[in-house]
Scaffold this active site. Structure first.
Site, PDB file in Angstrom:
ATOM      1  N   CYS A   1      48.728 -99.980-144.778  1.00  0.00           N
ATOM      2  CA  CYS A   1      47.597-100.180-143.804  1.00  0.00           C
ATOM      3  C   CYS A   1      46.102 -99.249-144.549  1.00  0.00           C
ATOM      4  O   CYS A   1      45.753-100.071-145.614  1.00  0.00           O
ATOM      5  CB  CYS A   1      47.769 -99.586-142.443  1.00  0.00           C
ATOM      6  SG  CYS A   1      46.245 -99.758-141.166  1.00  0.00           S
TER       7      CYS A   1
ATOM      8  N   HIS B   1      51.130-106.079-136.884  1.00  0.00           N
ATOM      9  CA  HIS B   1      50.414-105.399-137.817  1.00  0.00           C
ATOM     10  C   HIS B   1      50.999-103.882-137.658  1.00  0.00           C
ATOM     11  O   HIS B   1      51.191-103.289-136.610  1.00  0.00           O
ATOM     12  CB  HIS B   1      49.067-105.219-137.855  1.00  0.00           C
ATOM     13  CG  HIS B   1      48.354-104.313-138.547  1.00  0.00           C
ATOM     14  ND1 HIS B   1      47.986-104.648-140.111  1.00  0.00           N
ATOM     15  CD2 HIS B   1      47.773-102.829-138.471  1.00  0.00           C
ATOM     16  CE1 HIS B   1      47.249-103.630-140.632  1.00  0.00           C
ATOM     17  NE2 HIS B   1      47.260-102.659-139.754  1.00  0.00           N
TER      18      HIS B   1
ATOM     19  N   ASP C   1      48.937-110.753-137.037  1.00  0.00           N
ATOM     20  CA  ASP C   1      48.177-109.449-137.622  1.00  0.00           C
ATOM     21  C   ASP C   1      46.839-109.833-137.555  1.00  0.00           C
ATOM     22  O   ASP C   1      46.135-110.381-138.321  1.00  0.00           O
ATOM     23  CB  ASP C   1      48.692-109.336-139.008  1.00  0.00           C
ATOM     24  CG  ASP C   1      48.071-108.117-139.739  1.00  0.00           C
ATOM     25  OD1 ASP C   1      46.875-107.361-139.029  1.00  0.00           O
ATOM     26  OD2 ASP C   1      48.960-107.380-140.496  1.00  0.00           O
TER      27      ASP C   1
END
Length: 243
Positions: free
Chosen positions: A125, A205, A173
């Site tokens: 991320c 995600h 996502d």
């Protein structure tokens, strides 16, 4: 990996049970989780939960068990997102002009001091952007990049990648969207990068670090994402050793 800024999906997390086998110590000016002994090194660049989040420590342990020394530096300088803290108020304290020098300095010192025969950067991320920046034409510090559910990555940063890269993406996502995934793939194709993109259905995600492993689909996808990174790294390392 061109991707949007982190959103509320980045805040949702399920804690994974387990006792990390490594330890935190001061390394090159940063509190760093250290596990394993090897001349092949992985530096994990974390998401907004930082390098004391149990889930990412357990992932580091998994890498160490198959022959890597793994380092997770505190790229957030003691300021992970705290419970109840608003993400949009946190982000301005961790912009690229603040974070990338921290990452770059750490990786440079790893190369200078440890002199690894192979150095991989893993980004989850928030951390994915900095793995990419340190495997680029501007900063060729890493031998390979492995990222999962990236955020904050610009298309021009994808265009500048100059090392092999493996990417794990979620079907659902809002940060690394289908459109941005396809645009990233096109850029990687255009620059003739060595790359692979693994797409997992029925996950969202952040699943590799924060997903609920009580869900057997999520558990499978998490384990597969890690094993795919390992297989890719091992192949790149083998090719490097023969060049």
């Amino acid at each position: 990996m061109a991707s949007n800024p982190p959103g509320e999906c980045c805040v949702t997390a399920t804690l994974h049970e387990g006792t990390p086998i490594g330890s935190h110590e001061q390394l090159y000016g940063l509190k760093t989780y250290v596990v394993g002994e090897s001349e092949s090194v992985i530096v994990i660049l974390t998401d907004i939960y930082g390098n004391e989040f149990n889930n990412v420590l357990l992932i580091a342990d998994e890498f160490s068990k198959i022959g890597y020394k793994v380092l997770i530096p505190d790229i957030l300088k003691g300021d992970p997102l705290k419970p109840g803290e608003q993400l949009q108020k946190w982000i301005p304290q961790h912009t690229p002009d603040i974070t990338n020098p921290i990452v770059e300095n750490f990786v440079k010192q790893v190369k200078t001091d440890l002199k690894p025969k192979f150095l991989a950067g893993v980004g989850f991320c928030f951390g994915a952007k900095y793995a990419i920046l340190n495997g680029s034409n501007k900063s060729s510090l890493l031998d390979v990049i492995g990222i999962s559910h990236p955020s904050f990555v610009a298309l021009e940063e994808v265009e500048d990648i100059n090392v092999p890269i493996t990417i794990q993406a979620a079907e659902t996502d809002p940060v690394f969207t289908r459109d941005l995934r396809h645009k990233s793939e096109e850029q990687l194709f255009n620059i003739k990068a060595r790359y692979e993109i693994d797409l997992f259905s029925h996950v969202v995600h952040g699943w590799v670090v924060k997903g609920s492993i009580d869900d057997l689909i999520v558990k499978y996808a998490k384990e597969r994402a890690i094993s795919n990174k390992i297989a890719f790294f091992k192949n790149v390392e083998l090719i490097k050793s023969k060049s």
